[in-house]
Design a protein around this motif. Structure first.
Motif, PDB file in Angstrom:
ATOM      1  N   ALA A 250       0.937  -1.262  -0.173  1.00 37.45           N
ATOM      2  CA  ALA A 250       0.010  -0.096  -0.054  1.00 37.45           C
ATOM      3  C   ALA A 250       0.909   1.179  -0.048  1.00 37.45           C
ATOM      4  CB  ALA A 250      -0.905   0.105   1.182  1.00 37.45           C
ATOM      5  N   ASP A 251       0.351   2.284  -0.796  1.00 41.66           N
ATOM      6  CA  ASP A 251       1.021   3.615  -0.548  1.00 41.66           C
ATOM      7  C   ASP A 251       0.757   4.397   0.526  1.00 41.66           C
ATOM      8  OD1 ASP A 251       2.220   2.890  -3.189  1.00 41.66           O
ATOM      9  OD2 ASP A 251       0.127   3.434  -4.002  1.00 41.66           O
ATOM     10  N   LEU A 252      -0.539   4.486   0.841  1.00 40.03           N
ATOM     11  CA  LEU A 252      -1.184   5.323   1.844  1.00 40.03           C
ATOM     12  C   LEU A 252      -2.194   4.832   2.884  1.00 40.03           C
ATOM     13  CD1 LEU A 252      -1.559   8.187   2.988  1.00 40.03           C
ATOM     14  CD2 LEU A 252      -3.028   8.696   1.347  1.00 40.03           C
ATOM     15  N   GLY A 253      -2.103   5.002   3.850  1.00 45.13           N
ATOM     16  CA  GLY A 253      -2.739   4.330   5.086  1.00 45.13           C
ATOM     17  C   GLY A 253      -3.762   5.720   5.635  1.00 45.13           C
ATOM     18  N   LEU A 254      -4.945   5.387   5.910  1.00 46.60           N
ATOM     19  CA  LEU A 254      -5.978   6.423   6.503  1.00 46.60           C
ATOM     20  C   LEU A 254      -6.497   5.849   7.652  1.00 46.60           C
ATOM     21  CD1 LEU A 254      -7.424   7.616   3.067  1.00 46.60           C
ATOM     22  CD2 LEU A 254      -5.852   8.602   4.458  1.00 46.60           C
ATOM     23  N   SER A 255      -6.343   6.663   8.691  1.00 46.53           N
ATOM     24  CA  SER A 255      -7.224   5.997  10.108  1.00 46.53           C
ATOM     25  C   SER A 255      -7.469   7.430  10.887  1.00 46.53           C
ATOM     26  CB  SER A 255      -6.350   5.027  10.607  1.00 46.53           C
ATOM     27  OG  SER A 255      -6.719   4.683  11.955  1.00 46.53           O
ATOM     28  N   ILE A 256      -8.331   6.815  11.923  1.00 48.83           N
ATOM     29  CA  ILE A 256      -8.734   8.011  12.856  1.00 48.83           C
ATOM     30  C   ILE A 256      -7.492   7.919  14.092  1.00 48.83           C
ATOM     31  CG2 ILE A 256     -10.410   8.607  14.603  1.00 48.83           C
ATOM     32  CD1 ILE A 256     -12.436   8.267  12.765  1.00 48.83           C
ATOM     33  N   THR A 257      -7.196   6.478  14.270  1.00 47.26           N
ATOM     34  CA  THR A 257      -6.484   6.348  15.366  1.00 47.26           C
ATOM     35  C   THR A 257      -5.055   6.159  14.825  1.00 47.26           C
ATOM     36  OG1 THR A 257      -8.225   4.887  16.383  1.00 47.26           O
ATOM     37  CG2 THR A 257      -5.859   4.384  17.364  1.00 47.26           C
ATOM     38  N   PRO A 258      -4.084   6.848  15.430  1.00 50.69           N
ATOM     39  CA  PRO A 258      -2.616   7.060  14.787  1.00 50.69           C
ATOM     40  C   PRO A 258      -2.101   5.618  15.318  1.00 50.69           C
ATOM     41  CG  PRO A 258      -2.950   8.474  16.658  1.00 50.69           C
ATOM     42  CD  PRO A 258      -4.168   7.884  16.529  1.00 50.69           C
ATOM     43  N   PRO A 259      -1.339   5.051  14.466  1.00 46.53           N
ATOM     44  CA  PRO A 259      -0.499   3.951  15.033  1.00 46.53           C
ATOM     45  C   PRO A 259       0.800   4.260  15.671  1.00 46.53           C
ATOM     46  CG  PRO A 259      -0.032   4.291  12.572  1.00 46.53           C
ATOM     47  CD  PRO A 259      -1.330   5.269  13.074  1.00 46.53           C
ATOM     48  N   ARG A 260       1.078   3.402  16.441  1.00 41.45           N
ATOM     49  CA  ARG A 260       2.532   3.599  16.904  1.00 41.45           C
ATOM     50  C   ARG A 260       3.558   2.345  16.584  1.00 41.45           C
ATOM     51  NH1 ARG A 260       0.901   4.987  23.349  1.00 41.45           N
ATOM     52  NH2 ARG A 260      -0.423   6.905  22.816  1.00 41.45           N
ATOM     53  N   HIS A 261       4.213   2.755  15.499  1.00 42.85           N
ATOM     54  CA  HIS A 261       5.014   1.907  14.913  1.00 42.85           C
ATOM     55  C   HIS A 261       6.132   2.529  14.225  1.00 42.85           C
ATOM     56  CE1 HIS A 261       6.576  -1.583  12.187  1.00 42.85           C
ATOM     57  NE2 HIS A 261       5.654  -2.378  13.015  1.00 42.85           N
ATOM     58  N   SER A 262       7.593   2.056  14.432  1.00 39.84           N
ATOM     59  CA  SER A 262       8.893   2.782  14.069  1.00 39.84           C
ATOM     60  C   SER A 262       8.959   2.826  12.497  1.00 39.84           C
ATOM     61  CB  SER A 262       9.922   2.097  14.577  1.00 39.84           C
ATOM     62  OG  SER A 262       9.939   0.788  14.305  1.00 39.84           O
ATOM     63  N   ALA A 263       8.244   1.790  12.176  1.00 39.92           N
ATOM     64  CA  ALA A 263       8.325   1.730  10.434  1.00 39.92           C
ATOM     65  C   ALA A 263       7.433   2.408   9.595  1.00 39.92           C
ATOM     66  CB  ALA A 263       8.173   0.020  10.101  1.00 39.92           C
ATOM     67  N   VAL A 264       6.361   3.474  10.285  1.00 40.27           N
ATOM     68  CA  VAL A 264       5.513   4.243   9.414  1.00 40.27           C
ATOM     69  C   VAL A 264       5.873   5.588  10.044  1.00 40.27           C
ATOM     70  CG1 VAL A 264       4.133   2.325   9.035  1.00 40.27           C
ATOM     71  CG2 VAL A 264       3.411   3.754  11.064  1.00 40.27           C
ATOM     72  N   SER A 265       5.374   6.735   9.367  1.00 40.55           N
ATOM     73  CA  SER A 265       5.213   7.942   9.593  1.00 40.55           C
ATOM     74  C   SER A 265       3.698   8.360   9.693  1.00 40.55           C
ATOM     75  CB  SER A 265       5.884   8.852   8.527  1.00 40.55           C
ATOM     76  OG  SER A 265       7.354   8.692   8.604  1.00 40.55           O
TER      77      SER A 265
END
Length: 300
Positions: free
Chosen positions: A142-157
């Protein structure tokens, strides 16, 4: 091996008949054109021109090479056009993975506008949990994720795209619709449709109830706001839903009210740190931010 520049010089001299005129069109010196022709003849091992009455007349071999070169030039132009379209975000492929609360309503409406100037764009849309969003981004699916809840993961911005809030919705003829602002304490007195205690929205709403010294009570548990919205539309009760899910939704049959205490929300764009984000994904993220800003300022 003859390169593209040598072919360009050859074809230009064939077209105009003199090295002087070819030099003008190519914006180089006449000796440079003459040297290029001689060097090309050395490479191929045979003459490309003969001089007649002050003009260079191409040999049959030169004409054959020039004819084949036209296919190369057309392909170069096609590639240049594709690069321009990719730079402008009008073609290519955009792969988005979104949580259902965004993917069921907001995303299709924003994409319908975004695609109007990008009819050649290929789309891939998937709906999933925040964990699924992370898996698809870090695997390059995937190129882009969309979510109300922000993830906590070092591999994503994570990038904030737009502001929203939780709203109370009920059937238009419901007693709750008589209120200008709904307190969460009112929800324990009606048939309340809500979210599981382990879901991000359920935990956020539980926090509101705790501020009032209450425990949340509900008769119907759903996972997604799109489901809660449809339940309310069918007269099954009252629910809290995110304002993003209400964008563009028909107002017939339901009433929408602000809540006390308020519960601010944000839409987040999520990109991988392991793969470069495509230009078209960045363009859509920016477009969605503008779309949400315009939608939030529109009269209710």
């Amino acid at each position: 091996m003859i390169n593209a520049r040598q072919l360009e010089v050859l074809c230009t001299v064939i077209e105009v008949g003199t090295t002087a005129r070819a030099a003008e069109l190519l914006a180089v010196s006449q000796p440079a054109v003459s040297n290029m022709i001689r060097h090309t003849e050395d490479l191929v091992g045979f003459a490309l021109f003969v001089r007649k009455h002050g003009r260079l007349v191409p040999t049959q071999e030169a004409l054959h090479i020039a004819q084949e070169a036209q296919h190369l030039f057309l392909q170069q132009k096609r590639i240049a056009a594709i690069v321009d379209e990719l730079r402008g975000g009008t073609i290519g492929r955009l792969s988005i993975v979104a949580t259902p609360s965004i993917g069921h309503g907001l995303l299709p409406r924003a994409l319908s506008l975004f695609m109007k100037t990008r009819p050649k764009l290929q789309l891939s849309i998937e709906l999933g949990s925040i964990d699924e969003i992370i898996r698809r981004l870090v695997s390059g699916r995937a190129d882009l994720g969309l979510s109300i809840t922000p993830p906590r993961h070092s591999a994503v911005s994570v990038h904030e795209i737009g502001d929203g809030e939780m709203k109370c919705i009920c059937p238009a003829d419901h007693e709750i619709a008589l209120l200008q602002r709904v307190s969460v304490t009112n929800l324990n007195q009606v048939r309340h449709i809500s979210y599981g205690a382990r879901t991000p929205l359920g935990q956020a709403i539980d926090s509101l109830f705790s501020q009032q010294g209450l425990e949340r009570r509900y008769f119907c548990e759903v996972r997604h706001t799109a489901t809660a919205l449809e339940m309310v539309r069918n007269g099954l009760g009252v629910a809290l839903v995110d304002s993003f899910g209400l964008i563009g939704q028909p107002a017939e049959g339901i009433a929408v009210r602000p809540i006390t205490p308020s519960l601010p929300l944000k839409t987040h764009g999520i990109t991988s740190n392991l793969f470069p984000t495509t230009n078209i994904a960045l363009q859509f993220q920016s477009f969605l931010a503008d779309y949400l800003k315009e939608a939030s300022s529109a009269p209710a």
